[in-house]
Design a protein around this motif. Structure first.
Motif, PDB file in Angstrom:
ATOM      1  N   LEU A  83      44.697  51.780  91.443  1.00  0.00           N
ATOM      2  CA  LEU A  83      45.592  52.158  90.360  1.00  0.00           C
ATOM      3  C   LEU A  83      46.986  51.590  90.562  1.00  0.00           C
ATOM      4  N   CYS A  84      47.395  51.426  91.807  1.00  0.00           N
ATOM      5  CA  CYS A  84      48.709  50.850  92.114  1.00  0.00           C
ATOM      6  C   CYS A  84      48.607  50.086  93.418  1.00  0.00           C
ATOM      7  N   PRO A  85      49.475  49.101  93.628  1.00  0.00           N
ATOM      8  CA  PRO A  85      49.412  48.335  94.876  1.00  0.00           C
ATOM      9  C   PRO A  85      49.761  49.202  96.075  1.00  0.00           C
ATOM     10  N   ALA A  86      49.280  48.789  97.222  1.00  0.00           N
ATOM     11  CA  ALA A  86      49.561  49.531  98.455  1.00  0.00           C
ATOM     12  C   ALA A  86      51.062  49.527  98.750  1.00  0.00           C
ATOM     13  N   ILE A  87      51.568  50.643  99.232  1.00  0.00           N
ATOM     14  CA  ILE A  87      52.989  50.767  99.565  1.00  0.00           C
ATOM     15  C   ILE A  87      53.236  50.165 100.941  1.00  0.00           C
ATOM     16  N   LYS A  88      54.117  49.213 100.995  1.00  0.00           N
ATOM     17  CA  LYS A  88      54.446  48.585 102.266  1.00  0.00           C
ATOM     18  C   LYS A  88      55.306  49.523 103.104  1.00  0.00           C
ATOM     19  N   ALA A 438      72.360  54.590 102.927  1.00  0.00           N
ATOM     20  CA  ALA A 438      72.426  53.195 102.478  1.00  0.00           C
ATOM     21  C   ALA A 438      71.956  53.137 101.032  1.00  0.00           C
ATOM     22  N   SER A 439      72.419  52.132 100.314  1.00  0.00           N
ATOM     23  CA  SER A 439      72.116  52.033  98.874  1.00  0.00           C
ATOM     24  C   SER A 439      70.762  51.376  98.638  1.00  0.00           C
ATOM     25  N   LYS A 440      69.713  52.050  99.098  1.00  0.00           N
ATOM     26  CA  LYS A 440      68.363  51.540  98.894  1.00  0.00           C
ATOM     27  C   LYS A 440      67.996  51.675  97.429  1.00  0.00           C
ATOM     28  N   ARG A 441      67.416  50.630  96.851  1.00  0.00           N
ATOM     29  CA  ARG A 441      67.117  50.613  95.424  1.00  0.00           C
ATOM     30  C   ARG A 441      65.624  50.568  95.175  1.00  0.00           C
ATOM     31  N   SER A 442      65.236  51.129  94.038  1.00  0.00           N
ATOM     32  CA  SER A 442      63.840  51.100  93.622  1.00  0.00           C
ATOM     33  C   SER A 442      63.427  49.675  93.286  1.00  0.00           C
ATOM     34  N   THR A 443      62.115  49.438  93.340  1.00  0.00           N
ATOM     35  CA  THR A 443      61.600  48.121  92.939  1.00  0.00           C
ATOM     36  C   THR A 443      61.818  47.893  91.446  1.00  0.00           C
ATOM     37  N   LEU A 444      62.067  48.973  90.694  1.00  0.00           N
ATOM     38  CA  LEU A 444      62.340  48.842  89.265  1.00  0.00           C
ATOM     39  C   LEU A 444      63.781  48.430  88.991  1.00  0.00           C
TER      40      LEU A 444
END
Length: 485
Positions: A83-88, A438-444
């Motif tokens: 349903l969704c790609p594996a989370i790295k 830290a300013s971690k951002r979503s893949t979106l």
């Protein structure tokens, strides 16, 4: 039908050549005394071929049906697509868990830490008057509203809150939303449609990006907080373009950018807006209750009349220490959203106790303007203390409550930069009990600005808190960034 069509076309091409031969003067036949030309023969053959192709089956079932064993083997071999790609591993987010209120001092894993990770700008989390107003509201209304505003979800405290915000900002009207981040990405599509033009800063945060996407408008980005780039973009879009004069045009910016801590020059934005005849949508989640002499936001800070800004939105989860959001402007702007904004029309209304908390927070700000001086004093002190941090530099504005630190020398990879910054944040928490992020951002998130460390300054922080976070950051960054200094 689809499978037969190529065959029919090929047959027609071949028969066309044959028809030319049959149409020769001698290519005639006499049937029952009637002379028949050659092309009639060809056309008859063509019709026969078409009927044959349309009548034949496109799929022939197997002569021998599959056995139960063969069916089971095929089912065992079948592997469905995920349903969704594996989370790295690098994409996993394992954030520390707070065990008490997100005040300037909080508890993580049973240990008290200094909190610079929560946008509690005025230090109102835990304020007794706000808590009392929430308790009274819970006793009177219960927890939730169980309905959207247009379907029996409107409660008198919602109207009180909207009137309070409008009066505080000096606008004709305002409208409440149930969730802070949904405010801006509901407001933008409510006004901007397919075919409209939106000029937006490339550094806007994800909620604004989502609103731009949902609007289906033509979106053009200008360089981050660069007014020369904005002016060039507006000139390019409007010069000699008669079509642009007949469609809606918007400028979308944040007052204080979440991804950099910089403040947008509103006076210049308004000048360009009036010159090129654009409308302005201003997102004020990090400036409402912070900027301006009395905390009324960016317009007060720059001395710009509030009616020069067409649409203002803000989340109430920062300075007001509650939740939800609001949009304010003219009566026409507000009324349009009551029927056209998805976040307002389809969401259950803001829980009444949160609206009560917002009213109490605005009252507190009006009665205690000195809290703004305390906040600005802490921001200035933190800027001074962090000015010589090894390997890091301050990218944010001197009045921004978001103190944004970025690498002086990038590794050349955004992922590597983020790993370094997260290592610093983890060590600062583990070794010195100071909570930063830290300013971690979503893949979106499509923002391309440099990553960094965000420190949210509160009026509730003490000089000792600021001194400790500064000394910890200097020590840890010198160790982690030794190869980049």
């Amino acid at each position: 039908m689809d499978m037969a069509l190529p065959v029919v076309n090929a047959t027609a091409a071949v028969l066309a050549r044959v028809s030319a031969a049959f149409n020769a003067p001698f290519a005639r036949a006499v049937v029952f005394g009637v002379h028949i030309d050659g092309h009639l023969v060809v056309e008859g053959l063509l019709i026969a071929v078409i009927v044959f192709q349309l009548s034949r089956k496109s799929y022939k079932p197997p002569k021998k049906p599959l056995s139960e064993k063969e069916i089971d083997e095929l089912c065992d071999e079948w592997e469905p697509e995920p349903l969704c790609p594996a989370i790295k591993d690098g994409a996993r987010i394992d954030t520390p868990m707070l065990e008490s209120a997100a005040a300037p001092h909080t508890t993580i894993d049973g240990k008290e830490v200094i909190n610079f990770a929560s946008a509690n700008y005025l230090g109102l989390i835990g304020n007794e008057k706000i808590i009392d107003s929430c308790v009274g509201s819970l006793e009177k209304y219960g927890v939730g509203s169980c309905g959207p505003r247009g379907f029996y979800g409107t409660i008198d405290v919602h109207l009180d809150c909207e009137a309070k915000i409008a009066k505080f900002l000096g606008t004709p009207d305002s409208i409440l939303y149930s969730y802070g981040v949904s405010t801006i990405f509901s407001v933008i599509p409510a006004f901007c449609k397919k075919g409209d033009i939106i000029v937006a800063d490339e550094g806007v945060h994800w909620a604004v990006q989502n609103g731009l996407h949902l609007s289906r408008s033509t979106v053009v980005y200008f360089k981050h907080n660069d007014m020369a780039s904005l002016a060039h973009t507006l000139e390019k879009l409007t010069r000699g373009n008669k079509r642009a004069e007949k469609i809606r045009r918007y400028i979308v910016v944040e007052s204080i950018y979440q991804n950099s801590g910089q403040i947008v020059p509103l006076d210049e934005i308004v000048r360009l807006k009036e010159k090129y005849r654009f409308r302005v949508i201003l997102e004020e989640s990090h400036s409402f209750g912070v900027l301006g002499q009395s905390g009324r936001g960016l317009a007060e800070h720059y001395g710009v009349p509030i009616d020069k800004i067409d649409i203002i939105t803000a989340g109430m989860g920062n300075a007001l220490a509650t939740d939800g959001g609001f949009c304010t402007g003219s009566v026409r702007v507000v009324d349009h959203q009551r029927l056209s904004s998805s976040g307002y029309v389809f969401s259950a209304s803001l829980p009444p106790y949160l609206a009560s908390a917002a009213v109490s927070a605005v009252n507190y700000l009006e009665e205690n303007p000195s809290v703004l001086a305390e906040l600005r004093s802490n921001i200035a002190l933190l800027h001074k203390e962090l000015s010589d941090t090894p390997g890091l530099e301050i990218a944010s504005h001197v009045l921004s409550p978001i103190v944004f630190l970025k690498l002086k020398k990038s590794s050349g990879s955004s992922n590597t930069d983020l790993d370094l910054l997260e290592t610093i944040a983890e060590r600062v928490l583990k070794e010195d009990s100071v909570f930063i992020v830290a300013s971690k951002r979503s893949t979106l998130d499509r923002c391309k600005l440099p990553v960094g460390i965000r420190l949210f300054v509160s009026a509730g922080h003490t000089e000792s808190d600021i001194s400790k976070v500064s000394s910890s950051l200097k020590r840890v960054s010198a160790s982690v960034l030794s190869d980049y200094i």
